[in-house]
Motif scaffolding. Structure first.
Motif, PDB file in Angstrom:
ATOM      1  N   SER A 123       5.147   2.232 -10.992  1.00  0.00           N
ATOM      2  CA  SER A 123       6.458   1.843 -10.882  1.00  0.00           C
ATOM      3  C   SER A 123       6.116   0.107 -10.926  1.00  0.00           C
ATOM      4  N   HIS A 125       7.444  -2.642  -8.513  1.00  0.00           N
ATOM      5  CA  HIS A 125       7.991  -2.547  -7.117  1.00  0.00           C
ATOM      6  C   HIS A 125       8.109  -4.259  -6.560  1.00  0.00           C
ATOM      7  N   ARG A 152       0.875  -1.248  -0.078  1.00  0.00           N
ATOM      8  CA  ARG A 152      -0.100  -0.069   0.136  1.00  0.00           C
ATOM      9  C   ARG A 152       0.873   1.361  -0.041  1.00  0.00           C
ATOM     10  N   ILE A 153       1.890   1.461   0.783  1.00  0.00           N
ATOM     11  CA  ILE A 153       2.741   2.561   0.858  1.00  0.00           C
ATOM     12  C   ILE A 153       3.730   2.676  -0.518  1.00  0.00           C
ATOM     13  N   ILE A 154       3.896   1.587  -0.993  1.00  0.00           N
ATOM     14  CA  ILE A 154       4.767   1.864  -2.381  1.00  0.00           C
ATOM     15  C   ILE A 154       3.933   2.115  -3.470  1.00  0.00           C
ATOM     16  N   ASN A 155       2.572   1.649  -3.406  1.00  0.00           N
ATOM     17  CA  ASN A 155       1.708   2.052  -4.496  1.00  0.00           C
ATOM     18  C   ASN A 155       1.311   3.608  -4.535  1.00  0.00           C
ATOM     19  N   SER A 156       1.347   3.996  -3.099  1.00  0.00           N
ATOM     20  CA  SER A 156       0.831   5.588  -2.990  1.00  0.00           C
ATOM     21  C   SER A 156       2.298   6.367  -3.276  1.00  0.00           C
ATOM     22  N   LEU A 157       3.247   5.944  -3.207  1.00  0.00           N
ATOM     23  CA  LEU A 157       4.407   6.486  -3.490  1.00  0.00           C
ATOM     24  C   LEU A 157       4.692   6.761  -5.104  1.00  0.00           C
ATOM     25  N   ALA A 158       4.698   5.371  -5.521  1.00  0.00           N
ATOM     26  CA  ALA A 158       4.967   5.252  -7.222  1.00  0.00           C
ATOM     27  C   ALA A 158       3.987   4.273  -7.671  1.00  0.00           C
ATOM     28  N   PRO A 159       2.688   4.904  -7.948  1.00  0.00           N
ATOM     29  CA  PRO A 159       1.613   3.838  -8.434  1.00  0.00           C
ATOM     30  C   PRO A 159       1.987   3.232 -10.011  1.00  0.00           C
TER      31      PRO A 159
END
Length: 76
Positions: free
Chosen positions: A39, A41, A30-37
C-alpha cells in the motif's frame, strides 16, 4: 518559580521529541510496511511526522515563554 520549572519541563520534552523524531519515523515505516507492504502509506507517515514537529515547536515556544514570564515575575 513554578513557571520557570514548568517551562524547563516543556523544554526537556521538546528536546526529547527532537531526539526521538527520526527513530519513530523509521519504526512507523517498518510497522506499516509489515502490515501492508503493497500500500501507499506516505500520507499516514507525513501526518504523524507533522504532528510530532508541531508538538516540538509548541513545547519550545511555550517553554521559553514560561521561563521568560517566570523570570520577569509576571506570573505569581
Amino acid at each position: 518559580m513554578g513557571a520557570i520549572i514548568f517551562g524547563s519541563i516543556l523544554l526537556i520534552a521538546g528536546v526529547i521529541g527532537v531526539l526521538t523524531a527520526q527513530r519513530s519515523l523509521k519504526k512507523g515505516t517498518r510497522i506499516i510496511n509489515s502490515l501492508a507492504p503493497n500500500s501507499d502509506h506516505r500520507t499516514a507517515l507525513r501526518v504523524g511526522t507533522t504532528f510530532r514537529w508541531i508538538y516540538v515547536v509548541l513545547c519550545f515556544v511555550v517553554g521559553v515563554g514560561m521561563i521568560l514570564a517566570g523570570a520577569l515575575g509576571t506570573l505569581k
